[in-house]
Scaffold this active site. Structure first.
Site, PDB file in Angstrom:
ATOM      1  N   HIS A  66      21.185  11.182  14.473  1.00  0.00           N
ATOM      2  CA  HIS A  66      22.641  11.142  14.610  1.00  0.00           C
ATOM      3  C   HIS A  66      23.226  10.049  13.716  1.00  0.00           C
ATOM      4  CE1 HIS A  66      22.358  13.028  18.766  1.00  0.00           C
ATOM      5  NE2 HIS A  66      21.179  12.443  18.694  1.00  0.00           N
ATOM      6  N   TYR A  67      24.534  10.097  13.496  1.00  0.00           N
ATOM      7  CA  TYR A  67      25.255   8.888  13.108  1.00  0.00           C
ATOM      8  C   TYR A  67      26.263   8.555  14.196  1.00  0.00           C
ATOM      9  CZ  TYR A  67      28.963  11.950  11.052  1.00  0.00           C
ATOM     10  OH  TYR A  67      29.931  12.894  10.828  1.00  0.00           O
ATOM     11  N   GLU A  95      20.173   6.990  16.791  1.00  0.00           N
ATOM     12  CA  GLU A  95      21.529   6.829  16.272  1.00  0.00           C
ATOM     13  C   GLU A  95      21.517   5.839  15.116  1.00  0.00           C
ATOM     14  OE1 GLU A  95      24.495   8.103  17.032  1.00  0.00           O
ATOM     15  OE2 GLU A  95      24.270   9.072  19.013  1.00  0.00           O
ATOM     16  N   HIS A 153      21.797  16.385  14.509  1.00  0.00           N
ATOM     17  CA  HIS A 153      22.638  16.751  15.650  1.00  0.00           C
ATOM     18  C   HIS A 153      23.415  18.030  15.326  1.00  0.00           C
ATOM     19  CE1 HIS A 153      25.493  15.105  19.025  1.00  0.00           C
ATOM     20  NE2 HIS A 153      24.807  16.163  19.392  1.00  0.00           N
TER      21      HIS A 153
END
Length: 276
Positions: free
Chosen positions: A50-51, A119, A166
């Protein structure tokens, strides 16, 4: 005398069992682990990247609040301690984190139940004149990610096709980590899937890369690879699936349009990694 000999023999027998491979001594009992069931499957099968779409402090606050969580958070430029970048572990790997949300991959839903989430601090995208512009990832962040991801993939025997964005598992809702994430670089390190260029050329079969193809054929390939494709999807929803695939595997052009190169990449991936 006989009773004493018998007790000694029994003690030696039990001690031998306790030292035997597959016999585990616990406080108050023993475990015999020598016969393992065949109908057993690992819980962790997927690694999701993810970011955060926010700065580090805000991301850390969000990911340690009550509504959302992730197993790991990597700063854009990780601080060094003893020459090593520091990564934040927010949830133990054996626990479920709420990072995937409503999701689907290769026939499975509830991807939170079967995945580890990482993340990356990154601003995500900004829009200007109707065009999305994504923020690049810092090299130091990717260099910190690689050994962590390698360990996770090895520890749980996660297949290359199950290292996903994601956006791959929730294409109608998410864009992260976007087209600037270096999937090809990670695949070269043994993390995730990437098509063989020669096989893409083979499946392109002399067509111009951006020549239009039947969207239904492309969507069938993407469904076989793992994406959620429903017969009731609108044209925009279909484009979102194609766009998610392109951001991952053809980041130079991710317009959601079904073209020959996108189809050739999907065919090369299916040949290499198999289908859902």
């Amino acid at each position: 005398m006989k009773r004493g000999v018998w007790l000694v023999a029994l003690t030696l027998l039990l001690a031998g069992c306790a030292g035997e491979k597959g016999i585990v001594d616990k406080a108050g009992y023993q475990l015999d682990t020598r016969r393992q069931a065949q109908a057993a499957y690992p819980r962790i099968k997927v690694l999701v990247i993810h970011y955060t779409a926010d700065d580090f402090d805000s991301s850390l606050a969000t990911l340690t609040d009550k509504n959302v969580s992730s197993h790991y958070l990597i700063p854009a430029v990780p601080p060094l301690y003893g020459g090593k970048p520091r990564i934040w572990q927010l949830v133990p790997e054996h626990d479920l984190a709420w990072h995937a949300g409503i999701s689907y991959w290769r026939g499975a839903t509830r991807i939170n139940d079967t995945s580890i989430g990482i993340e990356l601090e990154n601003r995500g995208w900004q829009q200007s004149a109707g065009t999305k512009y994504f923020a690049p990832f810092e090299p130091a962040q990717i260099q910190a990610l690689i050994p962590l991801a390698k360990e996770i993939v090895t520890r749980y025997d996660i297949k290359p096709q199950n290292v996903v964005a994601h956006a791959d598992i929730a294409p109608q809702r998410k864009d992260d980590p976007g087209p600037l994430f270096p999937w090809r670089e990670l695949a070269a390190q043994g993390i995730g899937a990437w098509p063989d260029a020669a096989r893409v050329t083979f499946y392109l079969a002399g067509r111009a890369p951006h020549a239009p193809v039947d969207p239904a054929i492309l969507l069938d390939l993407l469904a076989r690879y793992g994406y959620e494709v429903k017969p009731t999807m609108t044209q925009r929803e279909q484009q979102r699936v194609v766009m998610a695939f392109q951001m991952h595997f053809r980041p130079a052009l991710w317009n959601g349009v079904a073209d020959a190169e996108t189809q050739a990449i999907a065919e090369a991936l299916l040949e290499k990694y198999g289908q859902d």
